[in-house]
Design an enzyme around this catalytic site. Sequence first.
Site, PDB file in Angstrom:
ATOM      1  N   PRO A   9      16.283  58.081  60.697  1.00 42.72           N
ATOM      2  CA  PRO A   9      15.827  58.032  61.828  1.00 42.72           C
ATOM      3  C   PRO A   9      14.352  57.259  61.138  1.00 42.72           C
ATOM      4  O   PRO A   9      13.154  57.985  60.327  1.00 42.72           O
ATOM      5  CB  PRO A   9      14.854  58.592  62.835  1.00 42.72           C
ATOM      6  N   ASN A  10      14.170  55.879  62.066  1.00 44.78           N
ATOM      7  CA  ASN A  10      12.886  55.227  61.198  1.00 44.78           C
ATOM      8  C   ASN A  10      12.816  54.256  60.358  1.00 44.78           C
ATOM      9  O   ASN A  10      11.663  53.609  59.789  1.00 44.78           O
ATOM     10  CB  ASN A  10      12.129  55.804  61.169  1.00 44.78           C
ATOM     11  N   ARG A  17       6.265  49.613  59.506  1.00 44.47           N
ATOM     12  CA  ARG A  17       6.045  50.920  59.226  1.00 44.47           C
ATOM     13  C   ARG A  17       4.916  51.415  58.027  1.00 44.47           C
ATOM     14  O   ARG A  17       5.350  51.475  57.138  1.00 44.47           O
ATOM     15  CB  ARG A  17       7.131  51.504  59.226  1.00 44.47           C
ATOM     16  N   TYR A  22       4.953  53.267  52.623  1.00 39.59           N
ATOM     17  CA  TYR A  22       6.504  52.870  52.678  1.00 39.59           C
ATOM     18  C   TYR A  22       6.982  51.863  51.778  1.00 39.59           C
ATOM     19  O   TYR A  22       7.817  51.297  51.042  1.00 39.59           O
ATOM     20  CB  TYR A  22       7.218  53.695  53.767  1.00 39.59           C
ATOM     21  N   ASN A  72      18.446  59.965  52.774  1.00 43.46           N
ATOM     22  CA  ASN A  72      17.344  59.761  53.024  1.00 43.46           C
ATOM     23  C   ASN A  72      17.076  59.978  54.369  1.00 43.46           C
ATOM     24  O   ASN A  72      17.553  59.326  55.070  1.00 43.46           O
ATOM     25  CB  ASN A  72      16.181  58.372  53.093  1.00 43.46           C
ATOM     26  N   ALA A  75      12.776  61.931  58.951  1.00 39.31           N
ATOM     27  CA  ALA A  75      11.521  63.248  59.470  1.00 39.31           C
ATOM     28  C   ALA A  75      12.405  64.060  59.644  1.00 39.31           C
ATOM     29  O   ALA A  75      12.153  65.354  60.031  1.00 39.31           O
ATOM     30  CB  ALA A  75      11.341  62.504  60.675  1.00 39.31           C
ATOM     31  N   GLU A  96      19.016  63.057  47.294  1.00 36.34           N
ATOM     32  CA  GLU A  96      17.878  63.198  48.416  1.00 36.34           C
ATOM     33  C   GLU A  96      17.055  62.520  47.731  1.00 36.34           C
ATOM     34  O   GLU A  96      16.220  62.645  46.523  1.00 36.34           O
ATOM     35  CB  GLU A  96      17.312  64.975  48.880  1.00 36.34           C
ATOM     36  N   HIS A  98      13.646  60.051  48.763  1.00 33.21           N
ATOM     37  CA  HIS A  98      11.999  59.620  49.542  1.00 33.21           C
ATOM     38  C   HIS A  98      11.333  58.735  49.408  1.00 33.21           C
ATOM     39  O   HIS A  98      11.276  58.092  47.504  1.00 33.21           O
ATOM     40  CB  HIS A  98      11.420  61.002  49.603  1.00 33.21           C
ATOM     41  N   ARG A 105       2.040  65.462  51.291  1.00 30.45           N
ATOM     42  CA  ARG A 105       1.581  64.561  51.953  1.00 30.45           C
ATOM     43  C   ARG A 105       1.160  65.578  53.600  1.00 30.45           C
ATOM     44  O   ARG A 105       0.568  67.274  52.972  1.00 30.45           O
ATOM     45  CB  ARG A 105       1.906  63.460  52.813  1.00 30.45           C
TER      46      ARG A 105
HETATM   47  C1  DQA Z   1       9.761  59.415  53.709  1.00 28.75           C
HETATM   48  C2  DQA Z   1       9.326  60.692  54.452  1.00 28.75           C
HETATM   49  C3  DQA Z   1       9.735  61.714  55.874  1.00 28.75           C
HETATM   50  O1  DQA Z   1       8.499  62.916  55.629  1.00 28.75           O
HETATM   51  C4  DQA Z   1       9.483  60.284  56.829  1.00 28.75           C
HETATM   52  O2  DQA Z   1       9.151  61.340  57.898  1.00 28.75           O
HETATM   53  C5  DQA Z   1       9.804  59.467  56.740  1.00 28.75           C
HETATM   54  C6  DQA Z   1      10.282  58.889  55.535  1.00 28.75           C
HETATM   55  C7  DQA Z   1      10.156  58.897  53.374  1.00 28.75           C
HETATM   56  O3  DQA Z   1      10.753  58.529  52.425  1.00 28.75           O
HETATM   57  O4  DQA Z   1       9.553  59.007  52.306  1.00 28.75           O
HETATM   58  O5  DQA Z   1      10.899  58.777  57.906  1.00 28.75           O
HETATM   59  O6  DQA Z   1      11.762  60.347  54.458  1.00 28.75           O
END
Ligand code: DQA
Length: 144
Positions: A9-10, A17, A22, A72, A75, A96, A98, A105
């Site tokens: 998500p997102n 964002r 990011y 990835n 959240a 995995e 990020h 963080r």
């Molecule tokens: C993320 C880190 C997560 O905490 C966050 O909710 C994201 C992006 C990252 O790529 O740094 O959506 O996975």
Amino acid sequence: MNCLVIHGPNLNMLGKRNPEIYGSFSLDDLYEAIADHFPEVDFTFFQSNHEGELIEIIQHATDGSYDALLINPGAYTHTSIAIRDALEILSIPKAEVHLSDITQREPFRKVDVISDVVDQRFMGKKIDSYIEAVAFLLNKVVVY
Ligand code: DQA
């Protein structure tokens, strides 16, 4: 190598964002950068804001279509036991990734329920986290 790349998500909002965290590139820019860097890899890209859809694509990957998985989970990294359990069933090499360094963080981002069912985590280097992860997966797939 056939590599499935999953975003949670997102992450479809990349570029709009929190660019200071990011980066200012879009998800399509990210896909292009990965594909350009590894012309020898056949990538399938998938993004969803829905937990169930993410679980279903992970389940489908157990049919042998892919040699490796990069995920990835956004959240869901911090909350989804269901995604964790789906990943546990999948036996191909898994990375995995990020964009940000979740260990540096907010406290809730330090909780990672996925990490024990993947081969390795890559984080904190924006697009380079992905490049490192694909290089890792390529090495694993070629060696085994
Ligand atoms: C993320 C880190 C997560 O905490 C966050 O909710 C994201 C992006 C990252 O790529 O740094 O959506 O996975």
